[in-house]
Design an enzyme around this catalytic site. Structure first.
Site, PDB file in Angstrom:
ATOM      1  N   CYS A 147     -14.640 -28.922   4.516  1.00  0.00           N
ATOM      2  CA  CYS A 147     -13.362 -28.217   4.323  1.00  0.00           C
ATOM      3  C   CYS A 147     -12.214 -29.221   4.265  1.00  0.00           C
ATOM      4  O   CYS A 147     -12.156 -30.170   5.044  1.00  0.00           O
ATOM      5  CB  CYS A 147     -13.137 -27.218   5.456  1.00  0.00           C
ATOM      6  SG  CYS A 147     -11.583 -26.286   5.303  1.00  0.00           S
TER       7      CYS A 147
ATOM      8  N   ASP B  29       0.849  -1.191   0.000  1.00  0.00           N
ATOM      9  CA  ASP B  29       0.000   0.000   0.000  1.00  0.00           C
ATOM     10  C   ASP B  29       0.884   1.241   0.000  1.00  0.00           C
ATOM     11  O   ASP B  29       2.103   1.147   0.115  1.00  0.00           O
ATOM     12  CB  ASP B  29      -0.972  -0.027   1.181  1.00  0.00           C
ATOM     13  CG  ASP B  29      -0.280   0.127   2.528  1.00  0.00           C
ATOM     14  OD1 ASP B  29       0.967   0.214   2.567  1.00  0.00           O
ATOM     15  OD2 ASP B  29      -0.982   0.153   3.550  1.00  0.00           O
TER      16      ASP B  29
ATOM     17  N   CYS C 259      -9.182 -28.682   9.690  1.00  0.00           N
ATOM     18  CA  CYS C 259     -10.435 -29.436   9.699  1.00  0.00           C
ATOM     19  C   CYS C 259     -10.199 -30.941   9.618  1.00  0.00           C
ATOM     20  O   CYS C 259     -11.023 -31.732  10.085  1.00  0.00           O
ATOM     21  CB  CYS C 259     -11.345 -28.971   8.560  1.00  0.00           C
ATOM     22  SG  CYS C 259     -12.048 -27.325   8.855  1.00  0.00           S
TER      23      CYS C 259
ATOM     24  N   CYS D 250      -8.953 -28.374   4.644  1.00  0.00           N
ATOM     25  CA  CYS D 250      -7.730 -27.819   5.222  1.00  0.00           C
ATOM     26  C   CYS D 250      -7.176 -28.723   6.321  1.00  0.00           C
ATOM     27  O   CYS D 250      -7.882 -29.560   6.884  1.00  0.00           O
ATOM     28  CB  CYS D 250      -7.949 -26.395   5.735  1.00  0.00           C
ATOM     29  SG  CYS D 250      -8.643 -26.257   7.402  1.00  0.00           S
TER      30      CYS D 250
ATOM     31  N   ASP E  85      -8.464  -7.150  -0.007  1.00  0.00           N
ATOM     32  CA  ASP E  85      -7.521  -7.426   1.086  1.00  0.00           C
ATOM     33  C   ASP E  85      -8.160  -7.033   2.397  1.00  0.00           C
ATOM     34  O   ASP E  85      -9.026  -6.145   2.439  1.00  0.00           O
ATOM     35  CB  ASP E  85      -6.226  -6.626   0.901  1.00  0.00           C
ATOM     36  CG  ASP E  85      -6.383  -5.198   1.445  1.00  0.00           C
ATOM     37  OD1 ASP E  85      -5.961  -4.932   2.583  1.00  0.00           O
ATOM     38  OD2 ASP E  85      -6.981  -4.363   0.731  1.00  0.00           O
TER      39      ASP E  85
ATOM     40  N   HIS F 185      -7.202 -22.019   9.005  1.00  0.00           N
ATOM     41  CA  HIS F 185      -8.486 -22.403   8.414  1.00  0.00           C
ATOM     42  C   HIS F 185      -9.128 -21.226   7.679  1.00  0.00           C
ATOM     43  O   HIS F 185      -9.645 -21.389   6.561  1.00  0.00           O
ATOM     44  CB  HIS F 185      -9.449 -22.905   9.485  1.00  0.00           C
ATOM     45  CG  HIS F 185     -10.867 -22.969   8.998  1.00  0.00           C
ATOM     46  ND1 HIS F 185     -11.359 -24.011   8.234  1.00  0.00           N
ATOM     47  CD2 HIS F 185     -11.892 -22.076   9.110  1.00  0.00           C
ATOM     48  CE1 HIS F 185     -12.618 -23.767   7.920  1.00  0.00           C
ATOM     49  NE2 HIS F 185     -12.967 -22.601   8.430  1.00  0.00           N
TER      50      HIS F 185
END
Length: 369
Positions: A285, A70, A290, A287, A247, A315
């Site tokens: 999920c 930024d 999980c 991931c 973002d 997660h």
């Protein structure tokens, strides 16, 4: 070199070039393509000259994906009590040392050139969207247009770094129109555009209308980045309106409070009903969290600090990256309206989505049940 980043794209925030609690390898495993680093904080420490001497942000951090920095302009809002804004630039007082720092358009671009991010942002004059001062918004809108010329002139690495302009104008359609026209007049110098000055607590019906106005006007084929947006519902709505990039610290900040993102909305793992719940956060999920942790385990970790924050952050970032991929797949397959309807039906099973979402989808051309 960073590879391809497909949109819709969510970019996690790593203020100093890395994310709290997650390694660069974990971010790569999560399919993160771009992360955001903060120009103001990177220049405060360790300093862009130090980063440049060590090979730039990618070498300094070991991150093989893309970086967006930024401009430092957001600190005009977040550190307003320590900032003095004028035509030359914005003068900050370092909250830690008390030292003065003058951030001009030229210096903002110079710092970002030294940091070496793949996408760099023009310095804009930012005003909180809930400020009740049209004169200040007018001043900021026109100053942002004047500053873009100084940013373009100062940019020394246009072949390597993509300079994005930031559309300002608050919640006023006329000021937004003026900002859009002024920036698009410099289109040949600008590989992309951001929509700034939102995600600051404004009314949602005003929020989406500004996004819709900007995405409708901005050039086709160039990325449109809605700054500071991280709520999944907002991202789906903005994507339907034609936005590409987002973002926010939201997915990781809410994780530190024990909240996981799920298709239904949010799961507050600190609540007592999770204490004896042996299901994963989300059965669908894929991931690592999980697959290996129950809600009961995460309930205990969330109450004890760092470990819970790290696991839930992992997660949540997985959820955000998966959301982007799902939207991309639906867009490419021509089934995006079905995706939106299913997403909203899951989040609002009883009464349907709120009126502002319905209004936005009408403009986006997506009929709801």
């Amino acid at each position: 070199q960073p590879g391809v980043a497909r949109t819709p794209l969510f970019m996690p925030v790593g203020t100093h070039g890395a994310m709290k609690g997650l390694t660069q390898g974990q971010l790569e495993a999560l399919d993160c393509r771009v992360i955001l680093a903060n120009t103001y904080h990177m220049e405060s420490a360790p300093g862009s000259a130090t980063v440049a001497a060590l090979g730039g942000l990618h070498e300094f951090t070991g991150w093989g994906g893309g970086f967006l920095t930024d401009s430092g302009g957001f600190q005009m809002v977040s550190l307003l009590h320590l900032a003095e804004i004028g035509e030359e630039g914005v003068r900050f007082q370092n909250p830690g040392t008390g030292e003065q720092m003058l951030l001009t358009p030229e210096e903002s671009i110079g710092v970002q050139n030294r940091l070496g991010a793949d996408i760099i942002m023009a310095l804009d004059d930012v005003v909180s969207s809930v400020t009740a001062d049209r004169e200040r918004f007018e001043e900021a809108t026109h100053r942002t247009t004047r500053w873009i010329d100084r940013c373009i002139a100062a940019h020394k690495r246009p072949e390597e770094q993509n300079l994005f302009a930031i559309v300002q104008g608050g919640l006023d359609p006329e000021l937004r129109r003026l900002s859009l026209e002024g920036l698009m007049a410099r289109d040949s110098h600008l590989p992309g555009y951001a929509i700034g000055g939102l995600a600051g607590g404004e009314d949602k019906d005003q929020f989406w209308r500004v996004v819709a106005q900007c995405t409708a006007a901005l050039p086709a084929g160039k990325p449109r980045y809605v700054m500071g947006v991280g709520h999944p519902l907002d991202i789906v709505v903005c994507s339907a309106l034609g936005a590409d990039m987002f973002d926010s610290v939201y997915p990781t900040r809410t994780a530190r409070f024990g909240t996981a993102l799920v298709p239904e909305g949010m799961l507050r793992l600190k609540q007592q009903q999770c204490r004896d719940d042996h299901r994963p956060i989300d059965a669908e999920c894929k991931c690592m969290v999980c697959k290996n942790y129950t809600r009961a385990e995460l309930h205990q970790h969330a109450a004890r600090g760092a470990q819970g924050a790290i696991l839930i952050s992992y997660h949540n970032i997985h959820y955000m990256q998966a959301l982007g991929r799902q939207m991309r797949t639906a867009i490419e397959a021509g089934t995006f309206p079905d995706f939106v309807r299913n997403f909203l039906r899951t989040q609002f099973p009883s009464d349907g989505p709120p009126l502002w979402v319905r209004n936005a989808m009408e403009v986006a051309g997506i009929t709801l049940d």
